[in-house]
Design an enzyme around this catalytic site. Structure first.
Site, PDB file in Angstrom:
ATOM      1  CD  GLU A  53      27.764 -27.026 -20.727  1.00 11.35           C
ATOM      2  OE1 GLU A  53      27.101 -27.296 -19.716  1.00 11.35           O
ATOM      3  OE2 GLU A  53      28.555 -27.825 -21.267  1.00 11.35           O
ATOM      4  CD  GLN A  96      23.925 -30.255 -20.188  1.00  4.71           C
ATOM      5  OE1 GLN A  96      24.813 -29.508 -19.785  1.00  4.71           O
ATOM      6  NE2 GLN A  96      24.192 -31.354 -20.872  1.00  4.71           N
ATOM      7  CG  ASP A  98      24.851 -26.992 -16.976  1.00  2.00           C
ATOM      8  OD1 ASP A  98      24.380 -26.754 -15.840  1.00  2.00           O
ATOM      9  OD2 ASP A  98      25.454 -28.047 -17.239  1.00  2.00           O
ATOM     10  CD  GLU A 157      26.440 -32.096 -17.856  1.00  5.19           C
ATOM     11  OE1 GLU A 157      27.321 -32.432 -18.649  1.00  5.19           O
ATOM     12  OE2 GLU A 157      26.167 -30.909 -17.614  1.00  5.19           O
TER      13      GLU A 157
END
Length: 269
Positions: A142, A203, A177, A239
């Site tokens: 990530e 995310q 993300d 998240e």
């Protein structure tokens, strides 16, 4: 229609980690993910997941020595044995609870050590991918923004794609993300399209607040529609850090789910 998972590191923190599984299920989530659930015995976590009939998607490798400032070990030269221990712990625990992925954290690296860090990260990820494959798990990496975590080695989507190419394993994917990528790079829709084949998980959180995804500078309802059009069939992880109690901020979930259902009905007409 995108499917949403609850990140139990940030959501439902009003109750214990083991109780968050049932809370997420009661709120309508069918899958969860966690950061570092290791203090909960695996047998207890698996039982909680089974009772709630909810899927565990993934967890993070341990950060290392948090009191010394560690935030992952994957790209730290000279600490390969510590990374392997963290990896073994994550995959053993993840396999025991039925998780499908492990996020291998790269760690914090100074600028002049970037080349050595990349070589170390690639080598460690080869090991991680082979170990995870034996447990039928995916390895996620990530990119994390430098505003929240200065010095984090992996910080752009293009860098992640380059690392995956060097690793050469089919079970290594990007955890995309949107919060981190928007802060570092922006241009989310184009990057989602360009790197879709390498994306293993998405995310979301508001930018800049990291609160519920119904505020801020990203139109996540449009992002969801784009992912639908692109044929993304994975999960979207919630998240974010709730503005108040988690349940009080979940209005976005029912609205977006209804949006997607309406879009799908319209497409069939």
């Amino acid at each position: 229609m995108p499917r949403f998972s609850a990140n139990l590191g940030f959501l439902f923190t009003e109750v214990s980690e083991i109780e968050r599984v049932a809370a997420a299920a009661a709120a309508g989530f069918e899958a969860v993910e966690m950061h570092w659930p290791y203090q909960v015995p695996a047998v207890e976590m698996r039982s909680a997941l089974s009772r709630s009939q909810i899927t565990m998607l993934g967890l993070n490798t341990p950060v290392g020595n948090a009191t010394a400032g560690d935030f992952g070990l994957g790209a730290l030269p000279g600490r390969e044995s510590e990374f392997q221990q963290a990896l073994d712990q994550a995959i053993s625990y993840g396999h025991a609870i039925g998780a499908t992925a492990v996020h291998c954290m790269s760690g914090l690296v100074t600028g002049n050590a970037a080349s050595a860090a990349e070589r170390t990260f690639v080598a460690n990820l080869k090991l991680a991918a082979d170990t995870a494959a034996r447990a039928d798990m995916t390895v996620l990496i990530e990119p994390i923004n430098h505003r929240d975590k200065p010095g984090y080695f992996l910080h752009t989507v293009e860098q992640a794609a380059s690392v995956i190419d060097q690793v050469g394993r089919g079970n290594v994917k990007i955890m995309f993300d949107c919060y981190h990528t928007q802060i570092m790079q922006g241009d989310l829709t184009r990057r989602l399209k360009h790197f879709l084949d390498l994306i293993g998980h998405v995310q979301i959180a508001a930018v800049p607040s990291r609160a519920e995804p119904d505020e801020g500078e990203i139109d996540y309802r449009d992002i969801c529609r784009s992912l639908d059009r692109l044929g993304y069939n994975g999960w979207i992880g919630a998240e974010y850090k709730p503005r108040g109690r988690t349940e009080e901020g979940l209005g976005w979930l029912s609205v977006w789910t209804q949006d997607q259902s309406s879009d799908n009905r319209g497409a069939m007409v």
